[in-house]
Each structure stands twice: as structure tokens, then as C-alpha cells.
Design a protein around this motif. Sequence first.
Motif, PDB file in Angstrom:
ATOM      1  N   LEU A  65     -57.838  38.734-104.758  1.00 38.27           N
ATOM      2  CA  LEU A  65     -56.388  38.538-104.810  1.00 38.27           C
ATOM      3  C   LEU A  65     -55.708  39.210-103.627  1.00 38.27           C
ATOM      4  O   LEU A  65     -54.864  38.594-102.959  1.00 38.27           O
ATOM      5  CB  LEU A  65     -55.832  39.093-106.124  1.00 38.27           C
ATOM      6  N   TRP A  66     -56.080  40.435-103.302  1.00 35.35           N
ATOM      7  CA  TRP A  66     -55.447  41.141-102.190  1.00 35.35           C
ATOM      8  C   TRP A  66     -55.859  40.567-100.845  1.00 35.35           C
ATOM      9  O   TRP A  66     -55.087  40.615 -99.889  1.00 35.35           O
ATOM     10  CB  TRP A  66     -55.695  42.643-102.284  1.00 35.35           C
ATOM     11  N   ILE A  67     -57.040  40.007-100.760  1.00 32.49           N
ATOM     12  CA  ILE A  67     -57.432  39.327 -99.521  1.00 32.49           C
ATOM     13  C   ILE A  67     -56.546  38.104 -99.307  1.00 32.49           C
ATOM     14  O   ILE A  67     -56.054  37.859 -98.203  1.00 32.49           O
ATOM     15  CB  ILE A  67     -58.923  38.953 -99.552  1.00 32.49           C
ATOM     16  N   VAL A  68     -56.319  37.334-100.350  1.00 36.60           N
ATOM     17  CA  VAL A  68     -55.460  36.148-100.254  1.00 36.60           C
ATOM     18  C   VAL A  68     -54.012  36.548 -99.966  1.00 36.60           C
ATOM     19  O   VAL A  68     -53.348  35.927 -99.132  1.00 36.60           O
ATOM     20  CB  VAL A  68     -55.570  35.292-101.546  1.00 36.60           C
ATOM     21  N   ILE A  69     -53.516  37.584-100.631  1.00 34.22           N
ATOM     22  CA  ILE A  69     -52.147  38.048-100.394  1.00 34.22           C
ATOM     23  C   ILE A  69     -51.987  38.500 -98.946  1.00 34.22           C
ATOM     24  O   ILE A  69     -50.982  38.184 -98.289  1.00 34.22           O
ATOM     25  CB  ILE A  69     -51.778  39.187-101.374  1.00 34.22           C
ATOM     26  N   THR A  70     -52.968  39.213 -98.418  1.00 33.30           N
ATOM     27  CA  THR A  70     -52.913  39.660 -97.026  1.00 33.30           C
ATOM     28  C   THR A  70     -52.903  38.479 -96.074  1.00 33.30           C
ATOM     29  O   THR A  70     -52.133  38.441 -95.109  1.00 33.30           O
ATOM     30  CB  THR A  70     -54.105  40.572 -96.709  1.00 33.30           C
ATOM     31  N   PHE A  71     -53.743  37.486 -96.331  1.00 31.82           N
ATOM     32  CA  PHE A  71     -53.809  36.292 -95.499  1.00 31.82           C
ATOM     33  C   PHE A  71     -52.466  35.566 -95.469  1.00 31.82           C
ATOM     34  O   PHE A  71     -51.950  35.221 -94.398  1.00 31.82           O
ATOM     35  CB  PHE A  71     -54.914  35.368 -96.011  1.00 31.82           C
ATOM     36  N   PRO A 102     -65.333  39.328-112.902  1.00 31.57           N
ATOM     37  CA  PRO A 102     -64.749  40.533-113.502  1.00 31.57           C
ATOM     38  C   PRO A 102     -63.433  40.857-112.796  1.00 31.57           C
ATOM     39  O   PRO A 102     -63.231  40.485-111.635  1.00 31.57           O
ATOM     40  CB  PRO A 102     -65.786  41.619-113.214  1.00 31.57           C
ATOM     41  N   PHE A 103     -62.559  41.526-113.491  1.00 28.88           N
ATOM     42  CA  PHE A 103     -61.224  41.762-112.952  1.00 28.88           C
ATOM     43  C   PHE A 103     -61.263  42.520-111.631  1.00 28.88           C
ATOM     44  O   PHE A 103     -60.453  42.263-110.753  1.00 28.88           O
ATOM     45  CB  PHE A 103     -60.348  42.516-113.959  1.00 28.88           C
ATOM     46  N   GLY A 144     -56.918  48.061-110.688  1.00 31.96           N
ATOM     47  CA  GLY A 144     -57.677  46.860-110.980  1.00 31.96           C
ATOM     48  C   GLY A 144     -59.139  47.106-111.270  1.00 31.96           C
ATOM     49  O   GLY A 144     -59.914  46.162-111.376  1.00 31.96           O
ATOM     50  N   ASN A 145     -59.540  48.343-111.419  1.00 33.19           N
ATOM     51  CA  ASN A 145     -60.946  48.670-111.617  1.00 33.19           C
ATOM     52  C   ASN A 145     -61.326  48.559-113.088  1.00 33.19           C
ATOM     53  O   ASN A 145     -61.537  49.548-113.776  1.00 33.19           O
ATOM     54  CB  ASN A 145     -61.231  50.074-111.079  1.00 33.19           C
ATOM     55  N   ARG A 146     -61.412  47.314-113.555  1.00 32.95           N
ATOM     56  CA  ARG A 146     -61.815  47.038-114.933  1.00 32.95           C
ATOM     57  C   ARG A 146     -62.771  45.858-114.906  1.00 32.95           C
ATOM     58  O   ARG A 146     -62.721  45.021-114.024  1.00 32.95           O
ATOM     59  CB  ARG A 146     -60.594  46.683-115.777  1.00 32.95           C
TER      60      ARG A 146
END
Length: 73
Positions: free
Chosen positions: A48-54, A40-41, A29-31
Amino acid sequence: MSKRTFNTLYIVIGIIPFLMLIFPGFELGNRATPIIMGLPFSFFWVLLWIVITFIALITLYRLDPEKDEEEDV
């Protein structure tokens, strides 16, 4: 679900987002070019990963086999 299975699942679900936020997972995701919701992406990837983890941890909390047991204090 047994307590051992639950603990293993909890650890796996905790490690996957961690790996996606450090090298080499972050390289996916480093773009900066696609802008999503004004970010930025790479920023979007982290959020996104913070929300998925939550969401995953809330789901695991609801599946916890010992959640409803009362503790003797």
C-alpha cells in the motif's frame, strides 16, 4: 508554486512513506490476522505504501514548475 515550496513538498512526501515502512510507523500495520487480497496485513501495508508513494511522486512530477522548461545543453 515556487521551487523552494516544491522541494519542501517533495522531501516531505518522500519521508512520510519511508517512516511508515520503518519502526515505529510499521507497528501500525504489523499484524498477520486480517488477510487482504490473499496477503497478511503486514505485506499489504508495505505494498500500500509503495503504491501511495508512486502515485504521490507522479502527482509531484506533474506539478513540477520546471518540468516544461527546456534545458540548454
